[in-house]
Scaffold this motif. Sequence first.
Motif, PDB file in Angstrom:
ATOM      1  N   GLY A  88      25.092  20.470   0.869  1.00 61.70           N
ATOM      2  CA  GLY A  88      24.888  19.046   0.686  1.00 61.70           C
ATOM      3  C   GLY A  88      25.938  18.180   1.346  1.00 61.70           C
ATOM      4  O   GLY A  88      26.402  17.201   0.767  1.00 61.70           O
ATOM      5  N   THR A 127      22.469  15.911  -0.664  1.00 63.67           N
ATOM      6  CA  THR A 127      22.093  16.738  -1.799  1.00 63.67           C
ATOM      7  C   THR A 127      21.503  18.049  -1.290  1.00 63.67           C
ATOM      8  O   THR A 127      20.731  18.040  -0.314  1.00 63.67           O
ATOM      9  CB  THR A 127      21.054  16.023  -2.694  1.00 63.67           C
ATOM     10  OG1 THR A 127      20.529  16.955  -3.650  1.00 63.67           O
ATOM     11  CG2 THR A 127      19.900  15.466  -1.879  1.00 63.67           C
ATOM     12  N   ASP A 129      19.118  19.695  -2.308  1.00 61.66           N
ATOM     13  CA  ASP A 129      17.661  19.737  -2.399  1.00 61.66           C
ATOM     14  C   ASP A 129      16.971  19.401  -1.085  1.00 61.66           C
ATOM     15  O   ASP A 129      15.864  19.886  -0.819  1.00 61.66           O
ATOM     16  CB  ASP A 129      17.167  18.778  -3.490  1.00 61.66           C
ATOM     17  CG  ASP A 129      17.290  19.376  -4.882  1.00 61.66           C
ATOM     18  OD1 ASP A 129      17.586  20.584  -4.979  1.00 61.66           O
ATOM     19  OD2 ASP A 129      17.091  18.634  -5.866  1.00 61.66           O
ATOM     20  N   ASP A 131      18.915  19.194   2.045  1.00 56.35           N
ATOM     21  CA  ASP A 131      19.811  19.541   3.151  1.00 56.35           C
ATOM     22  C   ASP A 131      19.281  20.823   3.796  1.00 56.35           C
ATOM     23  O   ASP A 131      19.358  21.895   3.207  1.00 56.35           O
ATOM     24  CB  ASP A 131      21.235  19.753   2.620  1.00 56.35           C
ATOM     25  CG  ASP A 131      22.214  20.139   3.715  1.00 56.35           C
ATOM     26  OD1 ASP A 131      21.825  20.141   4.899  1.00 56.35           O
ATOM     27  OD2 ASP A 131      23.372  20.450   3.372  1.00 56.35           O
ATOM     28  N   ARG A 138      15.468  25.586  -5.223  1.00 58.75           N
ATOM     29  CA  ARG A 138      14.860  24.270  -5.417  1.00 58.75           C
ATOM     30  C   ARG A 138      13.602  24.306  -6.276  1.00 58.75           C
ATOM     31  O   ARG A 138      13.061  23.254  -6.607  1.00 58.75           O
ATOM     32  CB  ARG A 138      14.523  23.657  -4.050  1.00 58.75           C
ATOM     33  CG  ARG A 138      15.742  23.513  -3.127  1.00 58.75           C
ATOM     34  CD  ARG A 138      15.344  22.952  -1.765  1.00 58.75           C
ATOM     35  NE  ARG A 138      16.503  22.710  -0.914  1.00 58.75           N
ATOM     36  CZ  ARG A 138      16.848  23.461   0.129  1.00 58.75           C
ATOM     37  NH1 ARG A 138      16.099  24.513   0.466  1.00 58.75           N
ATOM     38  NH2 ARG A 138      17.926  23.178   0.836  1.00 58.75           N
TER      39      ARG A 138
END
Length: 258
Positions: A88, A127, A129, A131, A138
């Motif tokens: 991230g 983040t 999620d 990146d 996830r």
Amino acid sequence: MTFLTFPRRQQGFTLLELALVLIVLGVMAMIAMQYRHYSLNQDDATARAYQDQIAAALYRFAERHYRLPCADTNGNGLEGGGSGCGQGQITDMVGGVPFLTLGMSNSQGLSEADRQRYVYGVFRDGTPDTDLATLAERTGDTLGAEGYLSVDDLRYALRSLGSRALDTNRIYVTGDDQQVGAANCSSNPIANLAFFVAYAGTRDADADGSPFDGQNSELNWPTGGALCVSGPQTGQGEQYDDTVIIVSFAELLGYLSQ
């Protein structure tokens, strides 16, 4: 004693001889120019074929590692300049191609000047999620489950990014002076990308001191420079000889969903 006299031989070329010499020199010059043009075309074709190999290696890397590599930012062939990407982090988004990280050992046959003509960009985010250079869970799978840290997690990130608004603080593509409008990073940003590979061509076509031309002029190796690239259909000409491969979130998702 009688001395025989002979007429003196005329010195220099006759007009006919001079004309023949000029014709031969002209033919030789034409052959040399054609060979030089052919050689440049061959060099350019080889370099562009290598650009395709880089893109293919990036697809395979994503398929095997469930993420994309970040850029090589110090020229040693490794992502993140050898220090890794971190999770991230909005760093190492644009720079050199991480040839060694991609397993492209034959890149060692390229000179540094050749390697400097390729710039790679990847979508990074603050983040994990979203990146794409981060391996992250996830989809809610637990350690030991079949789907834990799998390709499903990369697909999840790509689907999420597909519905997100354009962000010019991440890598993006502009127009191509054709179907998608002006090639202008400031006034015509088109879309964010999963990744791009830009090749500078064999010459500084716009003579601005940068190997890249037009809207790509701020790209540099290995530190990256700009986040924007010209559209891949930007026309080749006297002022522009770059080629750009762009891969959208949807294209990479489609490949990983086959």
